[in-house]
Design an enzyme around this catalytic site. Structure first.
Site, short mmCIF file in Angstrom:
data_model
loop_
_atom_site.label_atom_id
_atom_site.label_comp_id
_atom_site.label_asym_id
_atom_site.label_seq_id
_atom_site.Cartn_x
_atom_site.Cartn_y
_atom_site.Cartn_z
N LYS A 10 -35.30 52.98 7.00
CA LYS A 10 -35.45 54.23 7.75
C LYS A 10 -35.11 54.02 9.24
O LYS A 10 -34.96 52.87 9.70
CB LYS A 10 -36.88 54.73 7.56
N TYR A 50 -35.66 64.88 0.43
CA TYR A 50 -37.11 64.94 0.30
C TYR A 50 -37.61 66.29 -0.22
O TYR A 50 -38.78 66.63 -0.05
CB TYR A 50 -37.78 64.61 1.64
N ASN A 113 -42.49 54.33 8.33
CA ASN A 113 -42.92 53.19 7.51
C ASN A 113 -41.76 52.34 6.99
O ASN A 113 -41.86 51.66 5.98
CB ASN A 113 -43.85 53.67 6.39
N HIS A 116 -37.84 53.03 2.19
CA HIS A 116 -38.04 53.96 1.07
C HIS A 116 -37.69 53.26 -0.22
O HIS A 116 -36.77 52.44 -0.26
CB HIS A 116 -37.12 55.19 1.21
N GLU A 127 -31.85 60.00 -6.98
CA GLU A 127 -31.65 59.56 -5.60
C GLU A 127 -30.38 58.73 -5.40
O GLU A 127 -29.73 58.85 -4.36
CB GLU A 127 -32.87 58.75 -5.14
N1 UDP Z 1 -45.26 60.62 4.75
C1 UDP Z 1 -45.88 61.06 5.91
N2 UDP Z 1 -47.22 61.38 5.86
C2 UDP Z 1 -47.94 61.30 4.71
C3 UDP Z 1 -47.31 60.87 3.54
C4 UDP Z 1 -45.96 60.53 3.59
O1 UDP Z 1 -45.26 61.16 6.96
O2 UDP Z 1 -49.14 61.61 4.73
C5 UDP Z 1 -43.83 60.27 4.79
C6 UDP Z 1 -43.61 58.74 4.76
O3 UDP Z 1 -42.46 58.43 5.55
C7 UDP Z 1 -43.34 58.51 3.28
C8 UDP Z 1 -42.54 59.75 2.91
O4 UDP Z 1 -43.18 60.80 3.65
O5 UDP Z 1 -42.66 57.31 3.05
C9 UDP Z 1 -42.51 60.11 1.45
O6 UDP Z 1 -43.84 60.18 0.99
P1 UDP Z 1 -44.25 59.52 -0.39
O7 UDP Z 1 -45.62 60.00 -0.73
O8 UDP Z 1 -43.17 59.76 -1.40
O9 UDP Z 1 -44.36 57.96 -0.04
P2 UDP Z 1 -43.45 56.72 -0.46
O10 UDP Z 1 -42.93 56.98 -1.85
O11 UDP Z 1 -42.34 56.61 0.56
O12 UDP Z 1 -44.36 55.53 -0.41
MG MG Z 2 -41.93 58.62 -2.59
#
Ligand code: UDP
Ligand code: MG
Length: 139
Positions: A10, A50, A113, A116, A127
């Site tokens: 990211k 997303y 974070n 992805h 994806e």
């Molecule tokens: N995210 C965020 N706040 C939250 C949860 C998710 O900003 O409370 C963002 C974060 O960058 C995350 C992305 O949205 O990686 C997608 O969320 P997901 O729950 O799919 O998490 P991931 O699969 O990336 O662990």
């Molecule tokens: Mg996810």
């Protein structure tokens, strides 16, 4: 069973010169990089990627962040690649991420974070073609 998964580094990771560090962990773990590309998503492209999260409170901020700078997209392959890449990544919120994971070591906060990873076979199948065409996915 050999699987493919979509990986992204990211904007916070690219910005802080962490491309090599992340790719080194992927290769050290034995996952193969089938395809890789650096690009800068538009807001519309980030929204599309997303879309599953569009009703979530963090969606608009996430889209702004994901289109704020360059990313690296890659397709990883190996036995159980989806789960293995998620394990290397660590929990979504770095505060909950296990020791030695990418998010524990590098993530700035729950949004920024660093990486992805697809979360299931069907999401990987959606994806991967978002970024790569059939010719780019040949081994
Ligand atoms: N995210 C965020 N706040 C939250 C949860 C998710 O900003 O409370 C963002 C974060 O960058 C995350 C992305 O949205 O990686 C997608 O969320 P997901 O729950 O799919 O998490 P991931 O699969 O990336 O662990
Ligand atoms: Mg996810």
């Amino acid at each position: 069973m050999s699987e493919r998964t979509l990986c992204m580094i990211k904007p916070d990771g690219v910005e802080r010169n962490l491309i090599g560090a992340v790719l080194a962990r992927i290769e050290s773990a034995g996952l193969k990089i089938v395809a890789i590309r650096k690009l800068h998503l538009t807001k519309t492209q980030a929204e599309g990627f997303y879309a599953v999260h569009r009703e979530r409170p963090f969606f608009q901020s996430l889209v702004n962040y994901m289109s704020s700078g360059s990313i690296v997209a890659a397709v990883l392959q190996g036995d159980n690649a989806i789960a293995r890449w998620r394990e290397l990544m660590g929990a979504t919120n770095p505060a909950n991420a296990a020791e030695g994971t990418i998010r524990k070591d590098f993530a700035l906060d729950v949004e920024r974070n660093t990486v992805h990873g697809s979360d299931a076979v069907n999401t990987a199948a959606q994806e991967i073609p978002y970024f790569f065409n059939i010719m780019e996915l040949q081994e």
